[in-house]
Scaffold this motif. Structure first.
Motif, short mmCIF file in Angstrom:
data_model
loop_
_atom_site.label_atom_id
_atom_site.label_comp_id
_atom_site.label_asym_id
_atom_site.label_seq_id
_atom_site.Cartn_x
_atom_site.Cartn_y
_atom_site.Cartn_z
N PRO A 24 47.50 3.71 47.06
CA PRO A 24 47.07 4.45 45.63
C PRO A 24 46.06 3.66 45.20
O PRO A 24 45.14 4.09 44.09
CB PRO A 24 47.57 4.05 44.45
N THR A 25 45.27 2.48 45.76
CA THR A 25 44.62 1.45 45.16
C THR A 25 43.38 1.13 45.85
O THR A 25 42.59 0.52 46.02
CB THR A 25 45.09 -0.30 44.91
N ALA A 26 43.17 2.33 47.35
CA ALA A 26 42.59 1.63 48.54
C ALA A 26 41.72 2.15 47.92
O ALA A 26 41.40 3.38 47.26
CB ALA A 26 43.07 2.87 49.09
N GLY A 27 40.25 1.31 47.58
CA GLY A 27 38.76 2.09 47.21
C GLY A 27 38.66 1.75 44.96
O GLY A 27 37.71 2.84 44.56
N VAL A 28 39.60 1.55 44.98
CA VAL A 28 39.66 1.30 43.36
C VAL A 28 39.65 0.06 42.94
O VAL A 28 40.43 -1.03 43.13
CB VAL A 28 41.02 1.94 43.01
N ASP A 29 38.37 -0.44 41.63
CA ASP A 29 38.18 -1.38 41.92
C ASP A 29 39.14 -2.27 41.10
O ASP A 29 39.57 -1.82 40.15
CB ASP A 29 36.86 -1.53 40.79
N LEU A 81 44.45 11.76 31.56
CA LEU A 81 42.73 11.37 31.13
C LEU A 81 42.19 10.30 30.32
O LEU A 81 41.94 9.00 31.03
CB LEU A 81 42.26 12.37 30.51
N ASP A 82 43.61 9.87 29.08
CA ASP A 82 42.93 8.64 28.14
C ASP A 82 43.52 7.57 29.72
O ASP A 82 42.30 6.62 29.74
CB ASP A 82 43.68 9.25 27.38
N ARG A 83 44.51 7.40 29.98
CA ARG A 83 45.25 6.37 30.48
C ARG A 83 44.72 5.74 31.44
O ARG A 83 45.06 4.77 32.50
CB ARG A 83 46.29 6.78 30.65
N LEU A 84 44.17 6.79 32.33
CA LEU A 84 43.33 7.27 34.14
C LEU A 84 41.82 7.20 33.85
O LEU A 84 41.05 7.25 34.46
CB LEU A 84 43.73 8.23 35.05
N GLN A 85 41.51 7.09 32.44
CA GLN A 85 39.57 6.52 32.77
C GLN A 85 39.03 7.84 32.84
O GLN A 85 38.20 7.69 33.70
CB GLN A 85 38.90 5.35 32.41
N LEU A 86 39.95 9.42 32.62
CA LEU A 86 38.96 10.53 33.20
C LEU A 86 38.19 11.51 32.16
O LEU A 86 37.96 12.10 32.49
CB LEU A 86 40.15 11.05 34.08
N TRP A 87 38.37 10.77 30.81
CA TRP A 87 38.59 11.62 29.96
C TRP A 87 36.81 11.77 30.07
O TRP A 87 36.71 13.06 29.49
CB TRP A 87 38.50 10.61 28.43
N GLU A 88 36.16 10.89 29.95
CA GLU A 88 34.61 11.69 29.67
C GLU A 88 34.21 12.32 31.39
O GLU A 88 33.29 12.46 31.40
CB GLU A 88 34.07 10.47 29.92
N HIS A 89 35.19 12.43 31.96
CA HIS A 89 34.56 13.18 33.24
C HIS A 89 35.76 14.30 33.35
O HIS A 89 34.86 14.99 34.80
CB HIS A 89 35.31 12.28 34.48
N ARG A 90 36.15 14.69 32.83
CA ARG A 90 37.12 15.96 32.60
C ARG A 90 36.38 17.10 32.72
O ARG A 90 37.61 17.68 33.69
CB ARG A 90 38.00 15.46 31.52
N LYS A 91 35.55 17.47 32.30
CA LYS A 91 34.50 18.91 32.47
C LYS A 91 33.79 18.89 33.89
O LYS A 91 32.78 19.31 34.55
CB LYS A 91 33.51 19.28 31.73
N LYS A 92 33.62 17.48 34.73
CA LYS A 92 33.39 17.46 35.88
C LYS A 92 33.59 18.64 36.78
O LYS A 92 34.96 18.48 37.00
CB LYS A 92 33.01 15.84 36.90
N LYS A 93 33.12 18.60 38.04
CA LYS A 93 33.78 19.56 39.19
C LYS A 93 34.44 18.31 39.75
O LYS A 93 33.76 16.73 39.91
CB LYS A 93 32.97 19.96 40.05
N VAL A 94 35.48 18.27 40.95
CA VAL A 94 35.84 17.21 41.23
C VAL A 94 34.82 16.49 42.74
O VAL A 94 34.78 15.41 42.72
CB VAL A 94 37.28 17.71 42.13
N LYS A 95 34.52 17.72 42.86
CA LYS A 95 32.72 16.93 44.32
C LYS A 95 32.19 15.63 43.36
O LYS A 95 31.41 14.94 44.08
CB LYS A 95 32.63 18.04 44.59
N GLN A 96 32.23 15.76 41.91
CA GLN A 96 31.24 15.05 41.60
C GLN A 96 30.90 13.80 41.20
O GLN A 96 30.95 13.34 40.77
CB GLN A 96 30.51 15.84 40.49
N LEU A 97 32.72 13.57 41.57
CA LEU A 97 33.73 12.71 41.10
C LEU A 97 32.66 11.47 42.18
O LEU A 97 32.77 12.41 43.79
CB LEU A 97 35.04 12.53 40.92
N SER A 98 33.49 9.85 41.65
CA SER A 98 33.03 9.31 42.70
C SER A 98 34.96 8.76 43.52
O SER A 98 35.88 9.82 43.37
CB SER A 98 33.08 7.65 42.57
N GLY A 99 34.71 8.45 44.47
CA GLY A 99 36.03 8.25 45.42
C GLY A 99 37.12 7.01 44.36
O GLY A 99 37.83 7.96 44.65
#
Ligand SMILES: Nc1ncnc2c1ncn2[C@@H]1O[C@H](COP(=O)(O)OP(=O)(O)OP(=O)(O)O)[C@@H](O)[C@H]1O
Ligand SMILES: [Mg+2]
Lengths: 263, 302
Positions: free
Chosen positions: B159-164, B117-135
């Motif tokens: 893996p990098t389609a749609g990733v900034d 979660l940390d390495r992929l910068q998802l830590w702050e989103h860890r409690k979000k429902k998946v549908k609330q995430l951006s692409g």
């Protein structure tokens, strides 16, 4: 040789997921059948049924076990089928295939997950029924054969949850899913002796009704609660177990052969 | 033990042959690029590896376990980032990772989950429902899922389609780190620059056929030419050379086979060094190599 950690963990985790899923939508899983059975009990049990009796039973007493099993079967079926259909739609179904879950584990997890919801809703329905019964009769229903009751609820719930797996895998669209519900599941449930005794039917319809496996499951539950049944309880047990085996094998085959790819 | 062996793999959809007898294998710890235009058959091959579809003929082995005969053993060490995003309607990011670990028989791996979660910068989103995430966040979740059970073979289908850009870079850094720990990676991407930088070897697939396979550098050298641009003090309008493709007077533009060095060229063409202001050398790119494989020619000169 399959490694040890693959024997139980994947199954247990998938089962946990299935149970947590319906707990997350508790309003929907519990309120709908609650309102549903309250309506049935009010309309059929209390208003219409006041003047009817089935043998020496009040109509309300006759109706309650039928409603309990109808809700149990229907919710077991709904749980596995809607879980799989929405996973198919999300692409999540691919996760099950990509991971080392075996088809047996998947079927068992969905079957027991569906059963859990069926039992929960069946239990709630029974409680609502007891309230109505108490208001009308001043007493509550006892359990004539608790072990029979448990047996039929469990086997019936497992059978219909596994049936739900097969239908959900087979269906190509949401419409096909609801068509199966509307044209097969509901008629069979309604004609499965929930609302009336098949003894009151014309011999032709009676013969037809006896081909419906739900009739046996519902009467099994009625035997468990009231100690009476339209069919011999051994026969009811046999038909229930056979249905479960057939639905289980069907589900397993579907999972081995079927596609996990998204819609 | 080879992480992946694909032997004579054919995949038909009805009458259509999407993969036509493809064979290749991966070495432990390498990053292998499976390249090809849309519809080349890349995802079809990956789908067979993870048993999403069955091969029409041929076989795939993951760490010597056949995916047809021993699918569960073959899958236990594999992580997949699928091309298409996956939604999980009911659960949040952390729950999804926990369940997914469990399907692989892994439990009690909170530290691994937190690390990803940390390495992929998802830590702050860890409690979000998946549908609330951006692409892009969903894509990162897919990557976390693929790694959560500590696989030894990672399959990355675009893996990098749609990733900034920033995240793309940090992702590749991550993959390079993981490779140091012994992870083997199969990668498909349409960003050929990325593939050129990352992949030890690449295979180029076209219409389901393997057209070219080899170490990335070697493949580029064999398939492309170098551009050498020489700026002059005084124009040499009469200058002639077989490798010369443009002479603007002020500059000479050569295109030479990849074996030919700039020094050789200077010496051989007897250019007066005191007349040379500057020199620019452009190596052939994977993109050029890719184009030449697809068009079936080996560059313009040969
Ligand atoms: N389920 C399917 N049924 C029929 N044809 C399919 C199916 N899946 C893929 N194909 C066809 O197989 C061919 C290869 O598809 P595949 O998805 O493997 O290509 P790809 O190399 O991954 O392409 P892309 O770069 O666009 O992802 C395509 O022509 C595609 O139309
Ligand atoms: Mg693809």
């Amino acid at each position: 040789m399959i490694r040890k950690e693959l024997t139980w963990t994947p199954f247990k985790v998938l089962l946990e997921r299935e149970v947590r899923r319906f707990m997350k939508v508790l309003m929907q899983t519990v309120m709908t059948p609650l309102i549903n059975s309250t309506l049935y009990l009010m309309i059929f049990g209390v208003s219409l049924g006041a003047s009817i009796s089935v043998g020496d039973l009040s109509y309300l007493a006759f109706l309650i076990p039928g409603l309990v099993m109808m809700n149990c079967l229907n919710n077991s079926y709904q749980n596995s089928s809607s879980s799989i259909v929405s996973s198919k739609f999300n692409g999540e179904l691919e996760d099950y295939r990509v991971s080392p879950l075996s088809p047996q584990q998947i079927v068992m997890a969905f079957a027991i997950g569906g059963l859990a919801r069926g039992l929960m809703v069946g239990g709630i329905t029974f409680c609502v029924g007891q309230v109505f019964y108490f208001v009308q009769q001043g007493t509550v229903l006892g359990l004539a054969n608790p072990l029979h009751l448990l047996f039929f609820l469990v086997i019936g719930g497992l059978a219909f949850a596994t049936l739900g797996i097969t239908v959900a895998f087979w269906a190509k669209t949401f419409d096909q899913m609801s068509a199966v519900s509307a044209f097969i599941m509901l008629p069979l449930l309604y004609l499965g002796g929930v609302f009336f005794s098949i003894e009151s039917l014309h011999p032709f319809w009676k013969g037809l009704a006896q081909m419906n496996p739900m009739l046996y499951m519902i009467n099994g539950v009625r035997y468990g609660i009231l100690g009476v049944s339209d069919v011999a309880v051994e026969k009811a047990a046999l038909v229930s177990v056979l249905s479960f085996i057939v639905f289980f094998v069907l589900a397993l085959r579907t999972l081995i052969k079927g596609s996990f790819q998204r819609w | 033990m080879k992480p992946l062996v694909v032997s004579n793999l054919t995949k038909r959809y009805g009458d259509f042959e999407a993969v036509k007898g493809v064979s290749f294998s991966l070495e432990p710890g390498e990053i292998f690029g499976l390249l090809g235009p849309n519809g080349a058959g890349k995802t079809s091959i990956i789908s067979v590896i993870v048993t999403l579809t069955q091969p029409s003929s041929g076989d795939v082995e993951v760490f010597e376990q056949s995916v047809s005969d021993n699918p569960r053993e073959a899958k236990v060490h594999t992580g997949l980032v699928p091309q298409e995003l996956i939604n999980h309607g009911y659960f949040d990011v952390e729950e999804v990772l926990k369940f997914y670990s469990g399907y692989f028989g892994v439990t009690g791996n909170k530290s691994r989950i937190d690390f990803l979660l940390d390495r992929l910068q998802l830590w702050e989103h860890r409690k979000k429902k998946v549908k609330q995430l951006s692409g892009g966040m969903k894509r990162r979740l897919l990557i976390a899922k693929a790694l959560v059970h500590e696989p030894k073979l990672l399959l990355l289908d675009e893996p990098t389609a749609g990733v900034d850009i920033e995240l793309r870079e940090s992702l590749w850094e991550f993959v390079t780190d993981l490779r140091k720990e012994g992870l083997t990676v199969l990668l498909t991407t349409h960003y050929l620059e990325e593939a050129e930088q990352l992949c030890d070897r690449v295979a180029i697939l076209h219409h389901g056929e393997m057209r070219k396979i080899g170490p990335t550098k070697q493949l580029i050298e064999g398939l492309t030419q170098r551009n050498i641009l020489i700026q002059l003090k005084s124009p040499l309008s009469q200058f002639q050379h077989p490798y010369l493709i443009d002479n603007s007077g002020a500059a000479l533009h050569f295109r030479v086979p990849s074996g030919v060095g700039a020094g050789d060229l200077l010496a051989e063409s007897q250019l007066d060094l005191s007349n040379v202001v500057d020199m620019k050398i452009e190596e052939g790119s994977l993109e050029e190599a890719f184009r030449s494989v697809l068009s079936g020619t080996r560059g313009e000169l040969s």
